[in-house]
Design an enzyme around this catalytic site. Structure first.
Site, PDB file in Angstrom:
ATOM      1  N   CYS A 132     -53.869  44.955   4.128  1.00 22.74           N
ATOM      2  CA  CYS A 132     -54.323  46.149   3.177  1.00 22.74           C
ATOM      3  C   CYS A 132     -54.968  46.984   4.245  1.00 22.74           C
ATOM      4  O   CYS A 132     -56.105  46.675   4.875  1.00 22.74           O
ATOM      5  CB  CYS A 132     -55.006  45.636   2.189  1.00 22.74           C
ATOM      6  SG  CYS A 132     -55.703  46.948   1.051  1.00 22.74           S
ATOM      7  N   THR A 133     -54.545  48.474   4.096  1.00 25.35           N
ATOM      8  CA  THR A 133     -55.246  49.221   4.986  1.00 25.35           C
ATOM      9  C   THR A 133     -56.750  49.640   4.769  1.00 25.35           C
ATOM     10  O   THR A 133     -57.606  50.097   5.507  1.00 25.35           O
ATOM     11  CB  THR A 133     -54.470  50.733   5.130  1.00 25.35           C
ATOM     12  OG1 THR A 133     -54.412  50.973   3.626  1.00 25.35           O
ATOM     13  CG2 THR A 133     -53.030  50.460   5.926  1.00 25.35           C
ATOM     14  N   HIS A 134     -57.224  49.103   3.451  1.00 21.30           N
ATOM     15  CA  HIS A 134     -58.780  49.071   3.353  1.00 21.30           C
ATOM     16  C   HIS A 134     -59.474  48.089   3.935  1.00 21.30           C
ATOM     17  O   HIS A 134     -60.484  48.280   4.370  1.00 21.30           O
ATOM     18  CB  HIS A 134     -58.843  48.999   1.834  1.00 21.30           C
ATOM     19  CG  HIS A 134     -58.589  50.052   0.982  1.00 21.30           C
ATOM     20  ND1 HIS A 134     -57.358  50.446   0.739  1.00 21.30           N
ATOM     21  CD2 HIS A 134     -59.318  51.018   0.296  1.00 21.30           C
ATOM     22  CE1 HIS A 134     -57.243  51.310  -0.260  1.00 21.30           C
ATOM     23  NE2 HIS A 134     -58.427  52.015  -0.528  1.00 21.30           N
ATOM     24  N   TYR A 163     -54.125  50.337  -6.606  1.00 20.71           N
ATOM     25  CA  TYR A 163     -52.557  50.317  -6.707  1.00 20.71           C
ATOM     26  C   TYR A 163     -52.056  48.716  -6.921  1.00 20.71           C
ATOM     27  O   TYR A 163     -51.368  48.350  -7.728  1.00 20.71           O
ATOM     28  CB  TYR A 163     -51.669  50.644  -5.542  1.00 20.71           C
ATOM     29  CG  TYR A 163     -51.343  52.098  -5.598  1.00 20.71           C
ATOM     30  CD1 TYR A 163     -52.281  52.853  -6.454  1.00 20.71           C
ATOM     31  CD2 TYR A 163     -50.489  52.462  -4.757  1.00 20.71           C
ATOM     32  CE1 TYR A 163     -51.858  54.398  -6.424  1.00 20.71           C
ATOM     33  CE2 TYR A 163     -50.079  54.048  -4.652  1.00 20.71           C
ATOM     34  CZ  TYR A 163     -50.640  54.956  -5.489  1.00 20.71           C
ATOM     35  OH  TYR A 163     -50.607  56.173  -5.575  1.00 20.71           O
ATOM     36  N   GLY A 164     -52.888  47.796  -6.231  1.00 22.93           N
ATOM     37  CA  GLY A 164     -52.733  46.120  -6.179  1.00 22.93           C
ATOM     38  C   GLY A 164     -52.418  45.670  -7.647  1.00 22.93           C
ATOM     39  O   GLY A 164     -51.500  45.044  -7.500  1.00 22.93           O
ATOM     40  N   GLU A 175     -63.397  51.482  -1.741  1.00 21.96           N
ATOM     41  CA  GLU A 175     -63.497  52.876  -2.167  1.00 21.96           C
ATOM     42  C   GLU A 175     -64.850  53.249  -2.947  1.00 21.96           C
ATOM     43  O   GLU A 175     -65.127  54.392  -2.969  1.00 21.96           O
ATOM     44  CB  GLU A 175     -62.610  52.797  -3.732  1.00 21.96           C
ATOM     45  CG  GLU A 175     -61.058  52.637  -3.004  1.00 21.96           C
ATOM     46  CD  GLU A 175     -60.586  54.107  -2.354  1.00 21.96           C
ATOM     47  OE1 GLU A 175     -60.959  55.061  -2.687  1.00 21.96           O
ATOM     48  OE2 GLU A 175     -59.651  53.833  -1.449  1.00 21.96           O
ATOM     49  N   ASP A 219     -51.798  56.877   0.931  1.00 26.41           N
ATOM     50  CA  ASP A 219     -52.566  55.744   0.619  1.00 26.41           C
ATOM     51  C   ASP A 219     -52.700  55.707  -1.000  1.00 26.41           C
ATOM     52  O   ASP A 219     -52.983  56.906  -1.284  1.00 26.41           O
ATOM     53  CB  ASP A 219     -53.549  55.250   1.530  1.00 26.41           C
ATOM     54  CG  ASP A 219     -54.240  54.123   1.097  1.00 26.41           C
ATOM     55  OD1 ASP A 219     -53.486  53.056   0.939  1.00 26.41           O
ATOM     56  OD2 ASP A 219     -55.362  53.854   1.103  1.00 26.41           O
ATOM     57  N   SER A 220     -53.159  54.649  -1.493  1.00 28.19           N
ATOM     58  CA  SER A 220     -53.914  54.730  -2.960  1.00 28.19           C
ATOM     59  C   SER A 220     -55.278  54.987  -2.793  1.00 28.19           C
ATOM     60  O   SER A 220     -55.700  55.455  -3.800  1.00 28.19           O
ATOM     61  CB  SER A 220     -53.789  53.167  -3.253  1.00 28.19           C
ATOM     62  OG  SER A 220     -54.608  52.369  -2.395  1.00 28.19           O
ATOM     63  N   CYS A 238     -49.943  52.293   3.305  1.00 26.99           N
ATOM     64  CA  CYS A 238     -50.564  51.330   1.982  1.00 26.99           C
ATOM     65  C   CYS A 238     -49.514  50.191   1.975  1.00 26.99           C
ATOM     66  O   CYS A 238     -48.462  50.272   1.835  1.00 26.99           O
ATOM     67  CB  CYS A 238     -50.640  52.093   0.818  1.00 26.99           C
ATOM     68  SG  CYS A 238     -50.753  51.377  -0.806  1.00 26.99           S
ATOM     69  N   ASN A 239     -50.192  48.988   2.229  1.00 25.22           N
ATOM     70  CA  ASN A 239     -49.373  47.796   2.193  1.00 25.22           C
ATOM     71  C   ASN A 239     -48.579  47.544   0.735  1.00 25.22           C
ATOM     72  O   ASN A 239     -47.445  47.176   0.500  1.00 25.22           O
ATOM     73  CB  ASN A 239     -50.183  46.522   2.496  1.00 25.22           C
ATOM     74  CG  ASN A 239     -50.387  46.449   3.843  1.00 25.22           C
ATOM     75  OD1 ASN A 239     -49.686  45.894   4.633  1.00 25.22           O
ATOM     76  ND2 ASN A 239     -51.514  46.967   4.474  1.00 25.22           N
ATOM     77  N   THR A 240     -49.280  47.902  -0.430  1.00 23.29           N
ATOM     78  CA  THR A 240     -48.768  47.742  -1.603  1.00 23.29           C
ATOM     79  C   THR A 240     -47.415  48.853  -1.909  1.00 23.29           C
ATOM     80  O   THR A 240     -46.549  48.204  -2.122  1.00 23.29           O
ATOM     81  CB  THR A 240     -49.876  48.063  -2.869  1.00 23.29           C
ATOM     82  OG1 THR A 240     -51.130  47.307  -2.439  1.00 23.29           O
ATOM     83  CG2 THR A 240     -49.491  47.320  -4.151  1.00 23.29           C
TER      84      THR A 240
END
Lengths: 273, 273
Positions: free
Chosen positions: A185-187, A43-44, A153, A11-12, A74-76
């Site tokens: 988004c996994t966040h 990353y977005g 984050e 993931d980012s 990570c979706n991005t």
């Protein structure tokens, strides 16, 4: 089969830990290795080519650990890099977009589905295309939420700022009569209570990460890679390109695995604090 | 990708129609071809080698129809033939046992899981092994129900005889404190109301077929085989080695697809009435 190799997650940053949390629950026999590219997060807003390059760097790091399956948590990165990474690797590679899409289509009753994600994910149109390919009558409303990842984050999900940002950002969705909203988004599951509060209880939130783990479980069986031996202690590994301390605070609170050992590593041109 | 080839389903008789019903719901863009070996049903009491042979005959018939995926919608055949058919075919092959196993482990709270199936399925121990490999603490109670398939195939599910047979057969399970019962035969969902009534509402019934279709959906995406074009009229095909009339009665009642065209075919040494 008893395959003692691990499943890799990239993931980012810390977002993919929401997927790891589900994996710990659904796949208790599996050993997990996680890499978050915190130093280069988010990353977005980055151009697609750069996200592809970073995703390859993470992938190569985990391939050296001999992983048996790769989850792009990570979706991005899934939106821009899944296809080529999957085509080039000889282990199964899973992204987070199609599992979320299937779950949303199963959940919606009025065919009005919302998608929130990073600027990169929303710009890629990946969810919209997947939803409409499977169910052309779906009315999709997409919204980029660029402020969400930095909040997660920096471990500020419980702050009043977070509450205000989530409320203001999601406001345009409130008149869309959505009954289903994909957390693309996994966040975002780390902001779930705030998101649910703004959207209202009538809106079903789809956690792509949780759905992804069901796919991982199925593919472990399909490719005969599941670890059937329940070992006493599985030594999961966690790596970050950023601050190990900040990563550990979030991971400890979210995963509740006891004392986690977080390793800081260098990737490509990553600058380490 | 728009792949206009069909998904093939095979079963010893009409039981696999319970899987087809789910596929029609979950995968409205896909064309389906079904073959039921009604003339040689039930498979349950037959020796494993014979079931393997019959399953290959059905598989070969559908391969000539150029199917893009094969669903062995029969637990008895899955238990003894899935592994070798999957290894030898270059299209994805899906069975019904692992999907049912995963769903049962997700559903159970007290780890007491029952499995009902044909004599062949129960004798193979396939569910028991899969359940215990994934969750060694599961207490599995297995019970062969050899009288259930003939009731379904003769379209007597609404009769008083059916009620009596189901009640008497399941009686040994009532003291086992099960909270989850796997319907380990695709014929059994046609007896679901009777089974639920005997077991009580506190027991969750797992329909392996429905779970299998979720796996099919995932694999269609994973292998990029999903049909994204929603066509106006999909021409599903149905074949049986037995009486087309009897098959049609059950299929019409169960699938409610309007007028179905059922084709009688000959397989191997099948005797046609």
């Amino acid at each position: 089969m008893n395959n003692h190799e691990a499943i890799g997650f990239i993931d980012s940053g810390v977002g993919g830990l929401t997927v790891v949390k589900e994996a710990l629950k659904q796949l208790p026999n599996e050993r997990l290795i996680y890499l978050g590219d915190t130093a280069r997060c988010p990353y977005g807003p980055r151009p697609a080519e750069q996200v592809v390059q970073f995703t390859w760097e993470m992938t190569n790091f985990l391939l050296e650990k001999n992983i048996k399956m790769l989850v792009i948590a990570c979706n991005t990165a899934t939106a821009v890099a899944l296809e080529q990474i999957k085509a080039q690797l000889d282990i199964p590679v899973v992204g987070v977009i199609l599992p979320g899409t299937r779950a949303a289509l199963k959940a919606t009753k009025n065919n009005r589905v919302g998608v929130i994600g990073t600027a990169g994910t929303i710009k890629s149109g990946a969810y919209e295309q997947a939803l409409q390919a499977k169910a052309p009558k779906t009315i999709v409303t997409s919204l980029a939420c660029p402020k969400f990842v930095p909040i997660v984050e920096s471990n500020e999900t419980h702050s009043s700022v977070a509450k205000k940002v989530v409320s203001e950002t999601l406001n345009p969705l409130l008149l869309k009569q959505l009954d289903t909203l994909i957390l693309g988004c996994t966040h975002y599951p780390l902001l779930r209570p705030l998101i649910q509060n703004v959207m209202g209880n009538q809106v079903k939130l789809i956690d792509s990460g949780a759905e992804t783990v069901s796919e991982v479980s199925m593919l472990l069986d399909y490719f005969d890679l599941a670890n059937s031996l329940q070992k006493k202690q599985l030594s999961h590994e966690f790596y970050t390109t950023g601050s190990a301390k900040m990563f550990k605070e979030i991971a400890d609170e979210w995963l509740k695995l006891g004392t986690l050992d977080i390793n800081q590593i260098r990737l490509g041109g990553t600058h380490i604090e």
